[in-house]
Motif scaffolding. Structure first.
Motif, PDB file in Angstrom:
ATOM      1  N   ILE A   8      40.875  33.456  68.889  1.00  0.00           N
ATOM      2  CA  ILE A   8      42.031  33.812  69.663  1.00  0.00           C
ATOM      3  C   ILE A   8      41.903  35.384  70.316  1.00  0.00           C
ATOM      4  O   ILE A   8      42.375  35.444  71.363  1.00  0.00           O
ATOM      5  CB  ILE A   8      43.275  33.617  68.826  1.00  0.00           C
ATOM      6  CG1 ILE A   8      43.650  32.158  68.367  1.00  0.00           C
ATOM      7  CG2 ILE A   8      44.388  34.354  69.449  1.00  0.00           C
ATOM      8  CD1 ILE A   8      44.794  32.101  67.420  1.00  0.00           C
ATOM      9  N   GLN A   9      41.519  36.198  69.449  1.00  0.00           N
ATOM     10  CA  GLN A   9      41.462  37.677  69.875  1.00  0.00           C
ATOM     11  C   GLN A   9      40.314  37.684  71.123  1.00  0.00           C
ATOM     12  O   GLN A   9      40.362  38.281  72.201  1.00  0.00           O
ATOM     13  CB  GLN A   9      40.813  38.589  68.783  1.00  0.00           C
ATOM     14  CG  GLN A   9      40.887  39.913  69.208  1.00  0.00           C
ATOM     15  CD  GLN A   9      42.382  40.396  69.438  1.00  0.00           C
ATOM     16  OE1 GLN A   9      43.395  39.709  69.192  1.00  0.00           O
ATOM     17  NE2 GLN A   9      42.607  41.737  69.624  1.00  0.00           N
ATOM     18  N   TYR A  10      39.033  36.877  70.993  1.00  0.00           N
ATOM     19  CA  TYR A  10      38.192  36.894  71.900  1.00  0.00           C
ATOM     20  C   TYR A  10      38.752  36.392  73.388  1.00  0.00           C
ATOM     21  O   TYR A  10      38.516  36.898  74.257  1.00  0.00           O
ATOM     22  CB  TYR A  10      37.012  36.186  71.551  1.00  0.00           C
ATOM     23  CG  TYR A  10      35.517  36.002  72.649  1.00  0.00           C
ATOM     24  CD1 TYR A  10      35.019  37.043  72.769  1.00  0.00           C
ATOM     25  CD2 TYR A  10      35.919  34.899  73.591  1.00  0.00           C
ATOM     26  CE1 TYR A  10      33.864  36.878  73.692  1.00  0.00           C
ATOM     27  CE2 TYR A  10      34.829  34.833  74.438  1.00  0.00           C
ATOM     28  CZ  TYR A  10      33.946  35.664  74.572  1.00  0.00           C
ATOM     29  OH  TYR A  10      33.088  35.932  75.679  1.00  0.00           O
ATOM     30  N   GLU A  11      39.487  35.099  73.102  1.00  0.00           N
ATOM     31  CA  GLU A  11      39.745  34.446  74.206  1.00  0.00           C
ATOM     32  C   GLU A  11      41.010  35.365  74.958  1.00  0.00           C
ATOM     33  O   GLU A  11      40.943  35.158  76.238  1.00  0.00           O
ATOM     34  CB  GLU A  11      40.430  32.949  74.032  1.00  0.00           C
ATOM     35  CG  GLU A  11      39.306  32.040  73.878  1.00  0.00           C
ATOM     36  CD  GLU A  11      39.719  30.684  73.418  1.00  0.00           C
ATOM     37  OE1 GLU A  11      40.869  30.542  73.320  1.00  0.00           O
ATOM     38  OE2 GLU A  11      38.845  29.833  73.207  1.00  0.00           O
ATOM     39  N   GLY A  12      41.810  36.035  74.199  1.00  0.00           N
ATOM     40  CA  GLY A  12      42.717  37.072  74.990  1.00  0.00           C
ATOM     41  C   GLY A  12      41.909  38.206  75.805  1.00  0.00           C
ATOM     42  O   GLY A  12      42.467  38.507  76.841  1.00  0.00           O
ATOM     43  N   ALA A  49      38.680  37.992  76.915  1.00  0.00           N
ATOM     44  CA  ALA A  49      37.898  37.463  77.747  1.00  0.00           C
ATOM     45  C   ALA A  49      38.593  36.607  78.782  1.00  0.00           C
ATOM     46  O   ALA A  49      38.346  36.656  80.150  1.00  0.00           O
ATOM     47  CB  ALA A  49      37.185  36.462  77.042  1.00  0.00           C
ATOM     48  N   GLY A  50      40.015  36.081  78.824  1.00  0.00           N
ATOM     49  CA  GLY A  50      40.749  35.622  79.643  1.00  0.00           C
ATOM     50  C   GLY A  50      40.488  34.125  79.500  1.00  0.00           C
ATOM     51  O   GLY A  50      40.928  33.148  80.306  1.00  0.00           O
ATOM     52  N   GLY A  51      39.555  33.575  78.389  1.00  0.00           N
ATOM     53  CA  GLY A  51      39.340  32.100  78.457  1.00  0.00           C
ATOM     54  C   GLY A  51      38.297  31.710  77.286  1.00  0.00           C
ATOM     55  O   GLY A  51      37.979  32.931  76.588  1.00  0.00           O
ATOM     56  N   PRO A  52      38.137  30.548  77.038  1.00  0.00           N
ATOM     57  CA  PRO A  52      37.096  30.223  76.211  1.00  0.00           C
ATOM     58  C   PRO A  52      35.638  30.910  76.437  1.00  0.00           C
ATOM     59  O   PRO A  52      35.242  31.203  77.579  1.00  0.00           O
ATOM     60  CB  PRO A  52      36.792  28.721  76.134  1.00  0.00           C
ATOM     61  CG  PRO A  52      37.760  28.350  77.175  1.00  0.00           C
ATOM     62  CD  PRO A  52      38.265  29.378  78.020  1.00  0.00           C
ATOM     63  N   MET A  53      34.848  30.924  75.336  1.00  0.00           N
ATOM     64  CA  MET A  53      33.547  31.563  75.304  1.00  0.00           C
ATOM     65  C   MET A  53      32.683  30.565  76.031  1.00  0.00           C
ATOM     66  O   MET A  53      32.576  29.319  75.752  1.00  0.00           O
ATOM     67  CB  MET A  53      33.082  32.074  73.665  1.00  0.00           C
ATOM     68  CG  MET A  53      31.632  32.352  73.852  1.00  0.00           C
ATOM     69  SD  MET A  53      31.078  32.865  72.107  1.00  0.00           S
ATOM     70  CE  MET A  53      32.254  33.940  71.707  1.00  0.00           C
ATOM     71  N   TRP A  54      31.785  31.034  76.888  1.00  0.00           N
ATOM     72  CA  TRP A  54      31.177  30.119  77.887  1.00  0.00           C
ATOM     73  C   TRP A  54      29.869  29.785  76.742  1.00  0.00           C
ATOM     74  O   TRP A  54      29.348  30.641  75.851  1.00  0.00           O
ATOM     75  CB  TRP A  54      30.598  30.760  79.041  1.00  0.00           C
ATOM     76  CG  TRP A  54      30.312  32.481  78.969  1.00  0.00           C
ATOM     77  CD1 TRP A  54      31.260  33.284  79.341  1.00  0.00           C
ATOM     78  CD2 TRP A  54      29.285  33.021  78.670  1.00  0.00           C
ATOM     79  NE1 TRP A  54      30.879  34.420  79.355  1.00  0.00           N
ATOM     80  CE2 TRP A  54      29.709  34.394  78.828  1.00  0.00           C
ATOM     81  CE3 TRP A  54      28.156  32.852  78.039  1.00  0.00           C
ATOM     82  CZ2 TRP A  54      29.167  35.601  78.536  1.00  0.00           C
ATOM     83  CZ3 TRP A  54      27.345  33.801  77.817  1.00  0.00           C
ATOM     84  CH2 TRP A  54      27.459  35.152  77.907  1.00  0.00           C
ATOM     85  N   GLY A  55      29.350  28.510  76.793  1.00  0.00           N
ATOM     86  CA  GLY A  55      28.161  28.363  76.157  1.00  0.00           C
ATOM     87  C   GLY A  55      28.508  27.862  74.759  1.00  0.00           C
ATOM     88  O   GLY A  55      27.530  27.283  73.847  1.00  0.00           O
ATOM     89  N   ALA A  61      45.166  43.925  87.183  1.00  0.00           N
ATOM     90  CA  ALA A  61      44.654  44.782  86.110  1.00  0.00           C
ATOM     91  C   ALA A  61      44.430  44.093  84.965  1.00  0.00           C
ATOM     92  O   ALA A  61      43.099  44.420  84.337  1.00  0.00           O
ATOM     93  CB  ALA A  61      45.761  45.848  85.702  1.00  0.00           C
ATOM     94  N   GLY A  62      44.986  42.866  84.583  1.00  0.00           N
ATOM     95  CA  GLY A  62      44.566  42.424  83.276  1.00  0.00           C
ATOM     96  C   GLY A  62      43.174  41.432  83.720  1.00  0.00           C
ATOM     97  O   GLY A  62      42.336  41.628  82.776  1.00  0.00           O
ATOM     98  N   GLU A  63      43.327  40.831  84.875  1.00  0.00           N
ATOM     99  CA  GLU A  63      42.078  40.018  85.298  1.00  0.00           C
ATOM    100  C   GLU A  63      40.640  41.170  85.439  1.00  0.00           C
ATOM    101  O   GLU A  63      39.468  40.822  85.172  1.00  0.00           O
ATOM    102  CB  GLU A  63      42.416  39.172  86.455  1.00  0.00           C
ATOM    103  CG  GLU A  63      43.417  37.914  86.244  1.00  0.00           C
ATOM    104  CD  GLU A  63      43.805  37.510  87.845  1.00  0.00           C
ATOM    105  OE1 GLU A  63      43.208  37.970  88.740  1.00  0.00           O
ATOM    106  OE2 GLU A  63      44.789  36.607  87.545  1.00  0.00           O
ATOM    107  N   THR A  64      40.901  42.047  85.896  1.00  0.00           N
ATOM    108  CA  THR A  64      39.771  43.063  86.103  1.00  0.00           C
ATOM    109  C   THR A  64      39.309  43.715  84.742  1.00  0.00           C
ATOM    110  O   THR A  64      38.256  43.996  84.391  1.00  0.00           O
ATOM    111  CB  THR A  64      40.226  44.133  87.071  1.00  0.00           C
ATOM    112  OG1 THR A  64      40.711  43.665  88.182  1.00  0.00           O
ATOM    113  CG2 THR A  64      39.043  45.178  87.178  1.00  0.00           C
TER     114      THR A  64
END
Length: 89
Positions: free
Chosen positions: A75-79, A81-87, A39-42
């Motif tokens: 930190i909030q974004y990565e939480g 998105a599940g990882g670093p921001m692309w680009g 569910a988290g990944e989705t």
């Protein structure tokens, strides 16, 4: 550029929409760790799709700016998105 607060609120709103889209998965998962992970990944995927669909170029530039310059935002974004921001390095 939009303010940090506006950008933060937009990020929160998108994550809320992603949660709403996956609500049934979360409730069905209950305490099952494997289903909760799914569910988290989705939800993370839904969050990223919403960014692509709903965020303007100007808003995306603000996301990138605050991601690079504000540790809490990053930190909030990565939480969500599940990882670093692309680009963004």
């Amino acid at each position: 550029m939009i303010s940090r607060e506006e950008c933060w609120n937009l990020m929160e709103e998108l994550n809320s929409q992603a949660y709403d889209a996956t609500y049934e998965m979360w409730t069905d998962a209950g305490e099952d760790e494997e289903l909760r992970e799914e569910a988290g990944e989705t939800q993370q995927s839904e969050f990223l799709e919403l960014i692509e669909e709903e965020v303007s170029d100007e808003q995306w530039e603000a996301f990138q700016h605050y991601y690079k310059t504000d540790e809490d935002f990053k930190i909030q974004y990565e939480g969500y998105a599940g990882g670093p921001m692309w680009g963004v390095e």
